[in-house]
Design a protein around this motif. Structure first.
Motif, PDB file in Angstrom:
ATOM      1  N   PRO A  28      -9.279  15.604 -11.296  1.00  0.00           N
ATOM      2  CA  PRO A  28      -9.809  14.567 -10.409  1.00  0.00           C
ATOM      3  C   PRO A  28     -10.649  13.452 -11.267  1.00  0.00           C
ATOM      4  CG  PRO A  28     -10.146  16.808  -9.589  1.00  0.00           C
ATOM      5  CD  PRO A  28      -9.797  16.920 -10.877  1.00  0.00           C
ATOM      6  N   ARG A  29     -11.309  13.808 -12.229  1.00  0.00           N
ATOM      7  CA  ARG A  29     -12.059  12.865 -12.923  1.00  0.00           C
ATOM      8  C   ARG A  29     -11.060  11.719 -13.642  1.00  0.00           C
ATOM      9  NH1 ARG A  29     -13.241  12.115 -18.361  1.00  0.00           N
ATOM     10  NH2 ARG A  29     -15.260  10.683 -18.794  1.00  0.00           N
ATOM     11  N   LEU A  30     -10.250  12.597 -14.313  1.00  0.00           N
ATOM     12  CA  LEU A  30      -8.916  11.541 -14.951  1.00  0.00           C
ATOM     13  C   LEU A  30      -8.331  10.806 -13.929  1.00  0.00           C
ATOM     14  CD1 LEU A  30      -7.225  13.970 -17.396  1.00  0.00           C
ATOM     15  CD2 LEU A  30      -9.125  12.343 -17.806  1.00  0.00           C
ATOM     16  N   CYS A  31      -7.889  11.284 -12.735  1.00  0.00           N
ATOM     17  CA  CYS A  31      -7.327  10.427 -11.405  1.00  0.00           C
ATOM     18  C   CYS A  31      -8.321   9.502 -11.140  1.00  0.00           C
ATOM     19  CB  CYS A  31      -7.265  11.281 -10.490  1.00  0.00           C
ATOM     20  SG  CYS A  31      -5.875  12.475 -10.691  1.00  0.00           S
ATOM     21  N   ASP A  32      -9.534   9.610 -11.248  1.00  0.00           N
ATOM     22  CA  ASP A  32     -10.577   8.502 -10.758  1.00  0.00           C
ATOM     23  C   ASP A  32     -10.420   7.448 -11.771  1.00  0.00           C
ATOM     24  OD1 ASP A  32     -12.816   7.555  -8.769  1.00  0.00           O
ATOM     25  OD2 ASP A  32     -13.993   7.832 -10.791  1.00  0.00           O
ATOM     26  N   ILE A  33     -10.482   7.776 -13.026  1.00  0.00           N
ATOM     27  CA  ILE A  33     -10.694   6.773 -13.928  1.00  0.00           C
ATOM     28  C   ILE A  33      -9.272   5.858 -14.404  1.00  0.00           C
ATOM     29  CG2 ILE A  33     -11.244   6.464 -16.301  1.00  0.00           C
ATOM     30  CD1 ILE A  33     -13.099   8.577 -16.638  1.00  0.00           C
ATOM     31  N   GLU A  85       0.842  -1.134   0.123  1.00  0.00           N
ATOM     32  CA  GLU A  85      -0.039  -0.053   0.037  1.00  0.00           C
ATOM     33  C   GLU A  85       0.988   1.190  -0.190  1.00  0.00           C
ATOM     34  OE1 GLU A  85      -2.874   2.766  -0.081  1.00  0.00           O
ATOM     35  OE2 GLU A  85      -2.826   0.548  -0.731  1.00  0.00           O
ATOM     36  N   GLU A  86       1.875   1.403   0.843  1.00  0.00           N
ATOM     37  CA  GLU A  86       2.649   2.337   0.759  1.00  0.00           C
ATOM     38  C   GLU A  86       3.373   2.701  -0.702  1.00  0.00           C
ATOM     39  OE1 GLU A  86       6.133   4.299   3.586  1.00  0.00           O
ATOM     40  OE2 GLU A  86       4.819   2.984   4.275  1.00  0.00           O
ATOM     41  N   ILE A  87       4.013   1.681  -1.249  1.00  0.00           N
ATOM     42  CA  ILE A  87       4.579   1.855  -2.587  1.00  0.00           C
ATOM     43  C   ILE A  87       3.756   2.184  -3.452  1.00  0.00           C
ATOM     44  CG2 ILE A  87       5.907   0.661  -4.195  1.00  0.00           C
ATOM     45  CD1 ILE A  87       7.487  -0.764  -2.196  1.00  0.00           C
ATOM     46  N   ARG A  98       0.670   6.169  -6.906  1.00  0.00           N
ATOM     47  CA  ARG A  98      -0.185   7.248  -7.342  1.00  0.00           C
ATOM     48  C   ARG A  98      -0.190   8.580  -7.016  1.00  0.00           C
ATOM     49  NH1 ARG A  98      -3.037   3.525  -2.735  1.00  0.00           N
ATOM     50  NH2 ARG A  98      -3.692   1.814  -3.636  1.00  0.00           N
ATOM     51  N   GLU A  99       0.630   8.760  -6.353  1.00  0.00           N
ATOM     52  CA  GLU A  99       1.010  10.343  -6.055  1.00  0.00           C
ATOM     53  C   GLU A  99       1.557  10.851  -7.220  1.00  0.00           C
ATOM     54  OE1 GLU A  99       4.467  12.502  -3.399  1.00  0.00           O
ATOM     55  OE2 GLU A  99       3.391  10.985  -2.583  1.00  0.00           O
TER      56      GLU A  99
END
Length: 547
Positions: A323-328, A306-308, A313-314
């Motif tokens: 945010p929408r692109l990040c969500d998909i 999870e940390e890696i 993700r970051e």
């Protein structure tokens, strides 16, 4: 042992009949080397390939943007220093045209083409117990009589092409990345629907985004991605990597994944600050190091995973912003490294373009292809001029189950593997004497490896085994049931400890309906696998019954 090739008159005209010591299926990385090794032994051997030239994966996968994500200087044969140093890569991660030229160079330097039969697909292979030989037929009705059958068909060579109902109704052009045409494809100004966003889809999307008129990408499973840094090489840099030939020769077969780099530090032995610095460094390297040479605990420990995963993700959020692109486009429900990790160049930024749209089909899947485009489950329709499908493969097993292979007592490999996917070290299958395999399940060459490292190792083991048989007057070799049971148990014991088996991916066969669930790749490490194979050979091949 002398080969004969004769013509026998049959209905419809002459058909070739070959009598061989060994038949090799495939003229890619493994097939070319296996052909070379068996010829050196003096065997009568030919390789057969559906393609019109050598290359295997790199013949068929000529889609826009296709390239290595192993460094070119390690994705090479290491059995001959002159062969290695006689070729110079133009960049760190070369593209398909250059890779194909390299394989032509190999075939021509080793004078292999004279023993390769192109444009020929193997349709069936049947073991004759009385003769101790294989009777093999081609799609043209030709017959091959061979003592040994060696499959070098590739891990990812059985594409999934019948994916959606209605494909035949589409009025535009349908393209499959795994069978991309040789002739140039003009996408300029076209409305393109892109289905599939794995490693291949990513390469296509980032490459054609600035050419197409408009592109809609349909995303079911988002992918963790790492940025690729791909410098061009100067003559001095080419000379520098060639000077490391002997080091590569010793190093690559011993690491966890057959790359030059390896896991060197333990998570528990490093401070949080040091961990972060290591992750930053390997991410900035622009290679697969973060996946294959940061912290091996990511495969076993949920907290480390999870940390890696959040670190990656970051990095993706920093580039996507929306945010929408990040969500998909950013994964949330599986850990980094439990799926195949792609390298990319500008993939995420492509979705900032006005002509590129993204649609999530995770909860609203594609229902069918229509004459004008695609229809989703909720009835939403999209119109396109071109559909591109990067829809994956029946990995590991598909290349062989699409051939009607019959072993002892007529048993079918397709039927056997439909119940349970089993091999002995990915080299033989019990019940199929004198059938040797590369890039099949339960070996690192099932795509958890720098492929040339693992394919060379398997090709050499098979050649040495056949040489041992010949030296001792033995004609038949078959993995025993006990040895296969033991290897499957060992494979499962290691796999079950990992997070990989808790996810759905083609690594687990999850992309093929009805396929038995099993981690296709051996995850005990390339070096450990080689040690076991070498130990078996040094001990006289226990677990392989010979007569």
């Amino acid at each position: 042992m002398a080969e004969t090739a004769t013509l026998a008159t049959a209905a419809g005209g002459p058909k070739a009949t070959w009598t061989l010591d060994a038949a090799v299926i495939g003229a890619g990385v493994a097939g070319l080397y296996e052909l070379h090794l068996l010829r050196k032994q003096g065997l009568a051997v030919k390789a057969f390939d559906s393609a019109s030239d050598v290359g295997g994966t790199w013949y068929w996968n000529r889609y826009p943007g296709a390239r290595f994500d192993s460094e070119g200087y390690i994705y090479q044969y290491l059995f001959d220093e002159d062969l290695y140093k006689g070729w110079s890569w133009s960049e760190k991660f070369p593209g398909q045209p250059e890779i194909e030229r390299w394989l032509h160079y190999v075939a021509d330097t080793l004078d292999l083409r004279k023993d390769i039969v192109f444009n020929t697909t193997i349709a069936s292979a049947r073991w004759d117990e009385d003769a101790g030989r294989w009777t093999i037929t081609t799609d043209k009705g030709e017959t091959i009589d061979a003592r040994f059958l060696i499959t070098c068909c590739g891990m990812l060579s059985a594409p999934l092409t019948s994916v959606f109902p209605g494909q035949d109704s589409f009025a535009g052009q349908i393209l499959f990345t795994a069978k991309w045409p040789k002739a140039p494809v003009d996408l300029a100004g076209k409305r393109v629907g892109m289905v599939g966003n794995g490693a291949t889809g990513i390469q296509v999307i980032q490459t054609i985004a600035d050419t197409v008129g408009a592109m809609t990408v349909f995303v079911r499973t988002p992918q963790y991605v790492l940025p690729m840094k791909n410098p061009k090489y100067t003559p001095e840099e080419q000379a520098a990597y060639k000077a490391k030939f002997e080091w590569f020769q010793k190093r690559l077969p011993t690491t966890f994944t057959g790359f030059e780099y390896d896991f060197e530090q333990a998570w528990a032995d490093t401070t949080p600050e040091r961990r972060r610095q290591i992750l930053e460094d390997v991410h900035a390297d622009g290679s697969l190091k973060l996946w294959l040479a940061s912290f091996g605990e990511m495969f076993f420990d949920p907290a480390v995973s999870e940390e890696i995963s959040e670190f990656v993700r970051e990095k993706m959020r920093e580039r996507l912003k929306d945010p929408r692109l990040c969500d998909i486009l950013i994964p949330k429900d599986y850990g980094f490294g439990t799926h195949r990790v792609p390298l990319e160049v500008g993939f995420l930024e492509a979705f900032h373009r006005d002509n590129v749209a993204v649609v999530s089909v995770k909860d609203n899947p594609i229902a069918r292809v229509t004459p004008t485009g695609l229809r989703l489950k909720d009835g939403t329709e999209y119109g396109f001029d071109v559909l591109i499908f990067a829809t994956g493969f029946d990995a590991g097993t598909g290349a062989l189950t699409r051939i009607d292979i019959r072993g002892r007592d007529g048993r079918s490999l397709k039927e056997d593997w439909s119940r349970d996917i089993r091999t002995t070290m990915g080299l033989q299958v019990h019940g199929y004497p004198n059938l040797f395999t590369t890039a099949t399940p339960l070996a690192p060459s099932a795509a958890l490896c720098n492929m040339t490292t693992c394919l060379q190792q398997q090709a050499e083991w098979i050649s040495d085994c056949i040489g041992h048989m010949r030296e001792n007057g033995l004609a038949v070799c078959e993995a025993t049931r006990e040895a296969e049971d033991a290897w499957v148990a060992h494979h499962e014991a290691i796999a079950s400890q990992t997070l990989v088996v808790r996810t759905n991916s083609w690594y687990m066969g999850s992309n093929v309906e009805g396929k038995p669930r099993r981690l296709l790749s051996y995850i005990g490490g390339v070096g450990a696998y080689k040690q076991r194979c070498d130990a078996a050979a040094a001990s006289g091949y226990p677990g392989f019954a010979m007569r």
